[in-house]
Motif scaffolding. Structure first.
Motif, PDB file in Angstrom:
ATOM      1  N   PRO A  31      32.421 -65.144  35.870  1.00 38.23           N
ATOM      2  CA  PRO A  31      32.470 -66.604  36.695  1.00 38.23           C
ATOM      3  C   PRO A  31      32.421 -67.791  35.947  1.00 38.23           C
ATOM      4  CG  PRO A  31      30.544 -65.526  37.133  1.00 38.23           C
ATOM      5  CD  PRO A  31      31.308 -64.690  36.108  1.00 38.23           C
ATOM      6  N   GLY A  32      33.357 -68.764  36.014  1.00 40.31           N
ATOM      7  CA  GLY A  32      33.070 -69.872  34.911  1.00 40.31           C
ATOM      8  C   GLY A  32      31.901 -70.756  35.537  1.00 40.31           C
ATOM      9  N   VAL A  33      31.772 -70.864  36.834  1.00 37.08           N
ATOM     10  CA  VAL A  33      30.706 -71.756  37.156  1.00 37.08           C
ATOM     11  C   VAL A  33      29.925 -70.709  38.313  1.00 37.08           C
ATOM     12  CG1 VAL A  33      31.658 -73.807  36.932  1.00 37.08           C
ATOM     13  CG2 VAL A  33      32.038 -72.781  38.803  1.00 37.08           C
ATOM     14  N   LYS A  34      28.562 -71.417  38.749  1.00 39.96           N
ATOM     15  CA  LYS A  34      27.927 -70.687  39.474  1.00 39.96           C
ATOM     16  C   LYS A  34      28.438 -70.373  41.019  1.00 39.96           C
ATOM     17  CE  LYS A  34      23.083 -70.381  39.284  1.00 39.96           C
ATOM     18  NZ  LYS A  34      21.986 -70.860  38.470  1.00 39.96           N
ATOM     19  N   ARG A  96      39.063 -79.716  32.661  1.00 38.55           N
ATOM     20  CA  ARG A  96      37.908 -80.235  31.897  1.00 38.55           C
ATOM     21  C   ARG A  96      36.803 -80.857  32.753  1.00 38.55           C
ATOM     22  NH1 ARG A  96      37.306 -79.200  26.292  1.00 38.55           N
ATOM     23  NH2 ARG A  96      38.916 -77.453  26.062  1.00 38.55           N
ATOM     24  N   ALA A  99      34.431 -78.162  34.327  1.00 38.42           N
ATOM     25  CA  ALA A  99      33.720 -77.211  33.469  1.00 38.42           C
ATOM     26  C   ALA A  99      34.349 -75.938  33.293  1.00 38.42           C
ATOM     27  CB  ALA A  99      32.178 -77.140  33.843  1.00 38.42           C
ATOM     28  N   PRO A 101      37.398 -74.190  30.422  1.00 34.98           N
ATOM     29  CA  PRO A 101      38.199 -74.626  28.986  1.00 34.98           C
ATOM     30  C   PRO A 101      39.613 -74.987  29.435  1.00 34.98           C
ATOM     31  CG  PRO A 101      37.168 -72.547  29.085  1.00 34.98           C
ATOM     32  CD  PRO A 101      36.896 -72.746  30.251  1.00 34.98           C
ATOM     33  N   TYR A 103      42.669 -73.127  29.696  1.00 34.10           N
ATOM     34  CA  TYR A 103      43.926 -72.519  29.042  1.00 34.10           C
ATOM     35  C   TYR A 103      44.672 -71.919  30.143  1.00 34.10           C
ATOM     36  CZ  TYR A 103      40.798 -72.309  24.910  1.00 34.10           C
ATOM     37  OH  TYR A 103      40.101 -72.858  24.021  1.00 34.10           O
TER      38      TYR A 103
ATOM     39  N   TYR B  58      38.098 -66.679  22.164  1.00 35.80           N
ATOM     40  CA  TYR B  58      39.087 -67.736  22.004  1.00 35.80           C
ATOM     41  C   TYR B  58      39.241 -68.206  23.546  1.00 35.80           C
ATOM     42  CZ  TYR B  58      41.135 -66.704  17.690  1.00 35.80           C
ATOM     43  OH  TYR B  58      41.189 -66.415  16.305  1.00 35.80           O
ATOM     44  N   ARG B  59      39.120 -67.376  24.565  1.00 33.59           N
ATOM     45  CA  ARG B  59      39.426 -67.449  25.800  1.00 33.59           C
ATOM     46  C   ARG B  59      38.202 -68.343  26.508  1.00 33.59           C
ATOM     47  NH1 ARG B  59      39.462 -62.677  28.358  1.00 33.59           N
ATOM     48  NH2 ARG B  59      39.494 -61.451  26.526  1.00 33.59           N
ATOM     49  N   TYR B  60      37.022 -68.417  26.231  1.00 37.14           N
ATOM     50  CA  TYR B  60      35.992 -69.045  26.547  1.00 37.14           C
ATOM     51  C   TYR B  60      35.445 -70.295  25.809  1.00 37.14           C
ATOM     52  CZ  TYR B  60      36.396 -64.931  29.471  1.00 37.14           C
ATOM     53  OH  TYR B  60      36.924 -63.763  30.222  1.00 37.14           O
ATOM     54  N   SER B  61      36.381 -70.593  25.054  1.00 38.95           N
ATOM     55  CA  SER B  61      35.640 -71.580  23.966  1.00 38.95           C
ATOM     56  C   SER B  61      36.148 -73.094  24.473  1.00 38.95           C
ATOM     57  CB  SER B  61      36.417 -71.365  22.610  1.00 38.95           C
ATOM     58  OG  SER B  61      36.188 -72.615  21.964  1.00 38.95           O
ATOM     59  N   PHE B  62      35.128 -73.949  24.413  1.00 41.59           N
ATOM     60  CA  PHE B  62      35.554 -75.323  24.843  1.00 41.59           C
ATOM     61  C   PHE B  62      35.686 -76.013  23.746  1.00 41.59           C
ATOM     62  CE2 PHE B  62      33.303 -73.919  28.610  1.00 41.59           C
ATOM     63  CZ  PHE B  62      33.836 -74.654  29.633  1.00 41.59           C
ATOM     64  N   ASP B  63      35.876 -75.716  22.293  1.00 42.71           N
ATOM     65  CA  ASP B  63      36.058 -76.221  21.226  1.00 42.71           C
ATOM     66  C   ASP B  63      37.424 -77.029  21.263  1.00 42.71           C
ATOM     67  OD1 ASP B  63      33.398 -76.007  20.428  1.00 42.71           O
ATOM     68  OD2 ASP B  63      33.968 -74.498  19.282  1.00 42.71           O
ATOM     69  N   PHE B 115      35.474 -86.096  27.957  1.00 41.69           N
ATOM     70  CA  PHE B 115      35.177 -84.668  28.445  1.00 41.69           C
ATOM     71  C   PHE B 115      34.049 -83.905  27.789  1.00 41.69           C
ATOM     72  CE2 PHE B 115      39.868 -85.377  28.747  1.00 41.69           C
ATOM     73  CZ  PHE B 115      39.956 -85.690  30.250  1.00 41.69           C
ATOM     74  N   PRO B 118      30.049 -78.273  29.201  1.00 44.01           N
ATOM     75  CA  PRO B 118      29.225 -78.458  30.212  1.00 44.01           C
ATOM     76  C   PRO B 118      27.795 -77.853  29.470  1.00 44.01           C
ATOM     77  CG  PRO B 118      30.753 -76.688  30.146  1.00 44.01           C
ATOM     78  CD  PRO B 118      31.236 -77.609  29.206  1.00 44.01           C
ATOM     79  N   GLY B 121      26.491 -73.465  29.039  1.00 44.28           N
ATOM     80  CA  GLY B 121      27.336 -72.475  28.802  1.00 44.28           C
ATOM     81  C   GLY B 121      28.108 -72.020  29.631  1.00 44.28           C
ATOM     82  N   ASP B 122      28.063 -70.854  30.113  1.00 45.19           N
ATOM     83  CA  ASP B 122      28.878 -70.190  31.101  1.00 45.19           C
ATOM     84  C   ASP B 122      28.400 -70.481  32.526  1.00 45.19           C
ATOM     85  OD1 ASP B 122      30.079 -68.702  29.207  1.00 45.19           O
ATOM     86  OD2 ASP B 122      28.869 -66.964  29.119  1.00 45.19           O
ATOM     87  N   GLU B 123      27.203 -70.834  32.792  1.00 48.54           N
ATOM     88  CA  GLU B 123      26.634 -70.792  34.238  1.00 48.54           C
ATOM     89  C   GLU B 123      27.058 -72.275  34.748  1.00 48.54           C
ATOM     90  OE1 GLU B 123      25.337 -68.445  35.958  1.00 48.54           O
ATOM     91  OE2 GLU B 123      25.785 -67.211  34.227  1.00 48.54           O
ATOM     92  N   GLY B 124      27.325 -73.048  34.190  1.00 53.81           N
ATOM     93  CA  GLY B 124      27.536 -74.534  34.801  1.00 53.81           C
ATOM     94  C   GLY B 124      26.276 -75.056  35.148  1.00 53.81           C
ATOM     95  N   ASP B 126      22.638 -76.025  37.530  1.00 53.21           N
ATOM     96  CA  ASP B 126      22.283 -75.085  38.470  1.00 53.21           C
ATOM     97  C   ASP B 126      22.117 -76.061  39.833  1.00 53.21           C
ATOM     98  OD1 ASP B 126      21.405 -73.303  36.585  1.00 53.21           O
ATOM     99  OD2 ASP B 126      19.498 -74.316  35.943  1.00 53.21           O
ATOM    100  N   ILE B 127      21.774 -75.080  40.632  1.00 56.07           N
ATOM    101  CA  ILE B 127      21.774 -75.638  42.293  1.00 56.07           C
ATOM    102  C   ILE B 127      20.635 -76.266  42.351  1.00 56.07           C
ATOM    103  CG2 ILE B 127      22.510 -75.434  44.453  1.00 56.07           C
ATOM    104  CD1 ILE B 127      24.390 -73.050  43.502  1.00 56.07           C
TER     105      ILE B 127
END
Lengths: 163, 127
Positions: A31-34, A96, A99, A101, A103, B58-63, B115, B118, B121-124, B126-127
């Motif tokens: 999952p990308g976000v929570k 973007r 949050a 990427p 693609y 590659y598929r998760y890179s924000f660069d 832009f 985040p 990283g992956d989790e965004g 927190d709630i």
């Protein structure tokens, strides 16, 4: 071309486009976000597949190839091929901001533009793709979460992208 | 008598590539200008030492990289100019080069400010 037949074929093409692009770019993998994680775990709790749940959650939480296909159809209806490329640009900005990427969204809208351009020689119109994309999203998100997630999980296994 | 909405959508969608936009240059020039803007943006971002590919995975890179966001931004902005029928001189080639250079500069210096990545990283968030 008859409108009903065109809408059915366009719905199938849109479904294949966004499911293949989204699965290839790893939506079922994590999952990308929570919010996507919560949706995925909830779908799994009801008897669905966790990879399909992540896929559905990611589609809800950020504009991926599903939104890209829909916006590219609208852009093509209004402005032709440049409209499809503008749609890819806008989907990238939206990604973007969410949050993500981005693609899957940009590639999905570009491939959707190419598909609509090729199909326009066979008499398909962009409206058919707009209606078809709404129907295609309905089959994933609207009718039955459990069975749709199991189907998406099987497709993810074939692409080696299972969670 | 005049079904304006139907006529508009019908003419916009009848298998054409231009839609409602009033592009004055020919489709070959449009294609050439797109190729020029994509190549110029990639080459100029390589000159500015933006890496060619994003960092792995590659598929998760924000660069940012020369291949991924730069040509998308260049082609998108050039499309907006094109559908407004502002193509400047030499059938849009000069405009394509300018937009390619400006998009490479944007990606190099302003992208992370506009832009931001985040936080977690992956989790965004927190709630």
């Amino acid at each position: 071309m008859n409108e009903v037949i065109g809408i059915i074929i366009a719905a199938i093409l849109c479904w294949l486009n966004f499911v293949i692009v989204d699965t290839y770019f790893g939506l079922p993998e994590q999952p990308g976000v929570k919010g996507a994680r919560i949706i995925g775990e909830n779908v799994e709790k009801r008897g669905g597949d966790i990879a399909g749940g992540f896929f559905q959650g990611n589609i809800v939480c950020s504009p991926d190839a599903s939104a890209g296909t829909l916006i590219a159809s609208i852009g093509y209806l209004l402005l032709g091929i440049p409209g499809g490329i503008i749609a890819a640009f806008f989907v990238f900005i939206g990604n973007r901001l969410c949050a993500d990427p981005g693609y899957a969204g940009t590639v999905g809208s570009l491939t959707a533009t190419i598909i609509i351009f090729i199909c326009s020689f066979a008499g398909f119109t962009p409206e058919m793709f707009i209606v078809g994309m709404v129907i295609a999203i309905l089959t994933i998100q609207g009718i039955d979460h459990k069975r749709a997630s199991i189907l998406l999980g099987k497709i993810a296994e074939k692409f080696n992208r299972h969670a | 008598m005049f079904d304006l909405m139907y006529n508009t959508i019908f003419f916009a969608s009848y298998g054409n590539v231009y839609g409602l936009s009033n592009i004055a240059i020919s489709s070959f020039d449009v294609l050439l200008a797109y190729i020029v803007t994509i190549f110029v943006s990639i080459i100029f971002s390589l000159i500015l030492r933006i890496p060619l590919l994003p960092s792995k995975p590659y598929r998760y890179s924000f660069d940012v990289s020369a291949i991924y966001p730069t040509p998308i931004i260049a082609a998108g902005v050039f499309s907006i100019f094109l559908v407004l029928n502002y193509t400047f001189m030499y059938n849009g080639i000069v405009l394509a080069i300018i937009i390619g250079i400006l998009s490479a500069l944007f990606v190099k210096y302003l992208f992370d400010f506009v832009f931001p990545k985040p936080l977690d990283g992956d989790e965004g968030e927190d709630i």
